[in-house]
Design an enzyme around this catalytic site. Structure first.
Site, PDB file in Angstrom:
ATOM      1  N   GLN A 157       0.831  -1.200   0.000  1.00 35.23           N
ATOM      2  CA  GLN A 157       0.000   0.000   0.000  1.00 35.23           C
ATOM      3  C   GLN A 157       0.867   1.253   0.000  1.00 35.23           C
ATOM      4  O   GLN A 157       1.787   1.368   0.810  1.00 35.23           O
ATOM      5  CB  GLN A 157      -0.911   0.033   1.229  1.00 35.23           C
ATOM      6  CG  GLN A 157      -1.878   1.208   1.154  1.00 35.23           C
ATOM      7  CD  GLN A 157      -2.775   1.331   2.368  1.00 35.23           C
ATOM      8  OE1 GLN A 157      -2.321   1.685   3.443  1.00 35.23           O
ATOM      9  NE2 GLN A 157      -4.042   1.051   2.188  1.00 35.23           N
ATOM     10  N   CYS A 169      -7.260   6.140   5.170  1.00 35.65           N
ATOM     11  CA  CYS A 169      -6.725   6.359   6.512  1.00 35.65           C
ATOM     12  C   CYS A 169      -7.081   7.761   7.000  1.00 35.65           C
ATOM     13  O   CYS A 169      -6.787   8.747   6.329  1.00 35.65           O
ATOM     14  CB  CYS A 169      -5.210   6.182   6.480  1.00 35.65           C
ATOM     15  SG  CYS A 169      -4.520   6.190   8.120  1.00 35.65           S
ATOM     16  N   GLY A 173     -14.962  -3.082   7.966  1.00 39.72           N
ATOM     17  CA  GLY A 173     -15.398  -2.270   9.101  1.00 39.72           C
ATOM     18  C   GLY A 173     -16.200  -3.048  10.111  1.00 39.72           C
ATOM     19  O   GLY A 173     -17.283  -3.561   9.812  1.00 39.72           O
ATOM     20  N   ASP A 174     -15.625  -3.182  11.322  1.00 38.12           N
ATOM     21  CA  ASP A 174     -16.346  -3.728  12.483  1.00 38.12           C
ATOM     22  C   ASP A 174     -16.724  -5.194  12.375  1.00 38.12           C
ATOM     23  O   ASP A 174     -17.623  -5.627  13.093  1.00 38.12           O
ATOM     24  CB  ASP A 174     -17.609  -2.903  12.778  1.00 38.12           C
ATOM     25  CG  ASP A 174     -17.291  -1.494  13.238  1.00 38.12           C
ATOM     26  OD1 ASP A 174     -16.101  -1.193  13.443  1.00 38.12           O
ATOM     27  OD2 ASP A 174     -18.226  -0.690  13.379  1.00 38.12           O
ATOM     28  N   ARG A 207      -8.979  -4.840  13.138  1.00 34.87           N
ATOM     29  CA  ARG A 207      -8.732  -4.890  14.579  1.00 34.87           C
ATOM     30  C   ARG A 207      -9.086  -6.224  15.220  1.00 34.87           C
ATOM     31  O   ARG A 207      -8.413  -6.669  16.151  1.00 34.87           O
ATOM     32  CB  ARG A 207      -9.487  -3.736  15.255  1.00 34.87           C
ATOM     33  CG  ARG A 207      -8.876  -2.374  14.924  1.00 34.87           C
ATOM     34  CD  ARG A 207      -9.819  -1.246  15.261  1.00 34.87           C
ATOM     35  NE  ARG A 207     -11.025  -1.301  14.433  1.00 34.87           N
ATOM     36  CZ  ARG A 207     -12.096  -0.564  14.631  1.00 34.87           C
ATOM     37  NH1 ARG A 207     -12.120   0.283  15.635  1.00 34.87           N
ATOM     38  NH2 ARG A 207     -13.141  -0.663  13.834  1.00 34.87           N
TER      39      ARG A 207
HETATM   40  C1  LIG Z   1      -3.747   0.601  14.124  1.00 38.06           C
HETATM   41  C2  LIG Z   1      -4.400   0.814  12.780  1.00 38.06           C
HETATM   42  C3  LIG Z   1      -3.624   1.160  11.694  1.00 38.06           C
HETATM   43  C4  LIG Z   1      -4.200   1.338  10.429  1.00 38.06           C
HETATM   44  N1  LIG Z   1      -3.397   1.615   9.354  1.00 38.06           N
HETATM   45  C5  LIG Z   1      -3.926   1.676   8.108  1.00 38.06           C
HETATM   46  C6  LIG Z   1      -3.083   1.813   6.969  1.00 38.06           C
HETATM   47  O1  LIG Z   1      -1.851   1.859   7.043  1.00 38.06           O
HETATM   48  N2  LIG Z   1      -3.702   1.884   5.747  1.00 38.06           N
HETATM   49  C7  LIG Z   1      -5.071   1.812   5.608  1.00 38.06           C
HETATM   50  O2  LIG Z   1      -5.582   1.868   4.483  1.00 38.06           O
HETATM   51  N3  LIG Z   1      -5.877   1.667   6.675  1.00 38.06           N
HETATM   52  C8  LIG Z   1      -5.337   1.578   7.917  1.00 38.06           C
HETATM   53  N4  LIG Z   1      -6.159   1.340   8.989  1.00 38.06           N
HETATM   54  C9  LIG Z   1      -7.599   1.103   8.778  1.00 38.06           C
HETATM   55  C10 LIG Z   1      -7.885  -0.397   8.627  1.00 38.06           C
HETATM   56  O3  LIG Z   1      -7.292  -0.908   7.456  1.00 38.06           O
HETATM   57  C11 LIG Z   1      -9.412  -0.680   8.576  1.00 38.06           C
HETATM   58  O4  LIG Z   1      -9.947  -0.007   7.465  1.00 38.06           O
HETATM   59  C12 LIG Z   1     -10.128  -0.223   9.829  1.00 38.06           C
HETATM   60  O5  LIG Z   1      -9.441  -0.633  11.004  1.00 38.06           O
HETATM   61  C13 LIG Z   1     -11.564  -0.775   9.876  1.00 38.06           C
HETATM   62  O6  LIG Z   1     -11.575  -2.178   9.876  1.00 38.06           O
HETATM   63  P1  LIG Z   1     -11.799  -3.026  11.253  1.00 38.06           P
HETATM   64  O7  LIG Z   1     -13.077  -2.523  11.881  1.00 38.06           O
HETATM   65  O8  LIG Z   1     -11.898  -4.453  10.799  1.00 38.06           O
HETATM   66  O9  LIG Z   1     -10.634  -2.751  12.143  1.00 38.06           O
HETATM   67  C14 LIG Z   1      -5.601   1.181  10.261  1.00 38.06           C
HETATM   68  C15 LIG Z   1      -6.389   0.856  11.369  1.00 38.06           C
HETATM   69  C16 LIG Z   1      -5.809   0.658  12.613  1.00 38.06           C
HETATM   70  C17 LIG Z   1      -6.689   0.262  13.784  1.00 38.06           C
END
Ligand SMILES: Cc1cc2nc3c(=O)[nH]c(=O)nc-3n(C[C@H](O)[C@H](O)[C@H](O)COP(=O)(O)O)c2cc1C
Length: 322
Positions: A70, A100, A201-202, A225
């Protein structure tokens, strides 16, 4: 699902997470059921290419194909150059970060801040797709804010530019991580898109993965997460999607073996001092739901040698097993 020439073993992806989804963690997720993983974001500014962090993020040794990297930035020419640079170093897929919300990223008008400027999005996507032979994918949020969910418009721009897959986090930039992800916008984009769409997401459980897949009609699911400290979650989701029944929980012996292997991978990638520090959060996430996990986590954060950390984790699991 295919991304360019790559047929993925399944449509479960581990989300890119800076500071979390380094190579050792991606390798574990892929081995334990994820069909796809994207690297932590790599900045597009060439002046940062030689920092230790950038060098680590471009090290793909031993990674299972397809290697997806990425890139983040806001300048079309710089992003195109970063795409070429990473493809030359082994990236088989280039993913662009427009998802992000982090201040560090958005203050320089990158990440999800780009969603506000559709003309710039088009220029970036066209420049990056033109720059490399490998497939280009895009990660977005549903829009800049709840009043302006322009994911469909961005998806059309992406398709026109030749982007080959779109991952959508069901929140807007303004929402950061607050509230609940919404899936209606993802469903709308999926119903109109010609390229594969992955919903994000979530998603925390196999049941939620199934619900989100059904609600959105998406081609795949991306989990961030909930996989922290639990890389076998992808295997559990795959099992549930295939059979409609819950997989047996990961045995304690496997959790121990996976965590110890993870620690060794971190020491090897970061060196002992930083590796021990990076490992602390993974230890905490892994043991949080286990008996005495919180107490152990509090004690383990004070350990600062790899040998002692490895031994403490080993002893903790031996006590649990006894
Ligand atoms: C600690 C952390 C770092 C993240 N870093 C990136 C990143 O480098 N690039 C990106 O596109 N999204 C990043 N995200 C977003 C995640 O890819 C994802 O879209 C977001 O956590 C929602 O998904 P989830 O609910 O399954 O965690 C990050 C999220 C977290 C929590």
């Amino acid at each position: 699902m295919r991304i360019g020439p790559y047929a993925l073993p399944n449509t479960l992806a581990v989300a890119p997470m800076a500071g979390v989804t380094d190579r050792p963690f991606r390798q574990l997720c892929k081995r334990l059921g994820a069909g796809y993983a994207v690297s932590e974001m790599v900045g597009s500014d060439p002046r940062l290419r030689h920092t230790a962090k950038s060098r680590r993020r471009i090290d793909h040794a031993g990674e299972v194909a397809p290697i997806a990297v990425q890139i983040a930035g806001a300048d079309p020419a710089m992003l195109a150059d970063a795409a070429r640079y990473n493809a030359d170093l082994g990236a088989q897929i280039i993913d662009i970060n427009m998802g992000c919300p982090a201040k560090k990223v958005c203050n320089v008008f990158a990440g999800s801040a780009l969603l506000e400027d559709e003309a710039l999005v088009a220029r970036i996507l066209e420049a990056v797709v033109k720059a490399v032979e490998v497939p280009v994918t895009l990660k977005i949020r549903t829009g800049p804010c709840p009043e302006r969910r322009n994911a469909l418009s961005i998806a059309r721009i992406a398709e026109a530019a030749g982007v080959q897959m779109l991952a959508i986090h069901g929140r807007t930039r303004a929402c950061a991580f607050r509230g609940q992800a919404e899936y209606a916008t993802i469903a709308e984009v999926k119903s109109r898109a010609r390229i594969p769409v992955i919903a994000n997401g979530d998603v925390e459980t196999p049941e939620e993965a199934k619900r989100v897949l059904e609600a959105t009609g998406a081609d795949g699911i991306m989990v961030g997460r909930a996989a922290q400290g639990r890389p076998w979650l992808f295997r559990e989701i795959a099992h549930f999607l295939a059979t409609g029944t819950s997989a047996a929980p990961a045995p304690l012996a496997e959790i121990r073996a996976v965590l110890l292997e993870h620690l060794e991978g971190l020491y090897a990638l970061y060196g002992e001092e930083q590796g021990t520090r990076v490992a602390r959060k993974h230890i905490g996430w892994t043991v949080r739901a286990l008996p005495g996990g919180e107490e152990f986590r509090c004690a383990a954060v004070r350990i600062d040698s790899a040998v002692a950390q490895h031994a403490a984790v080993n002893d903790y699991f031996s006590r649990l097993a006894a």
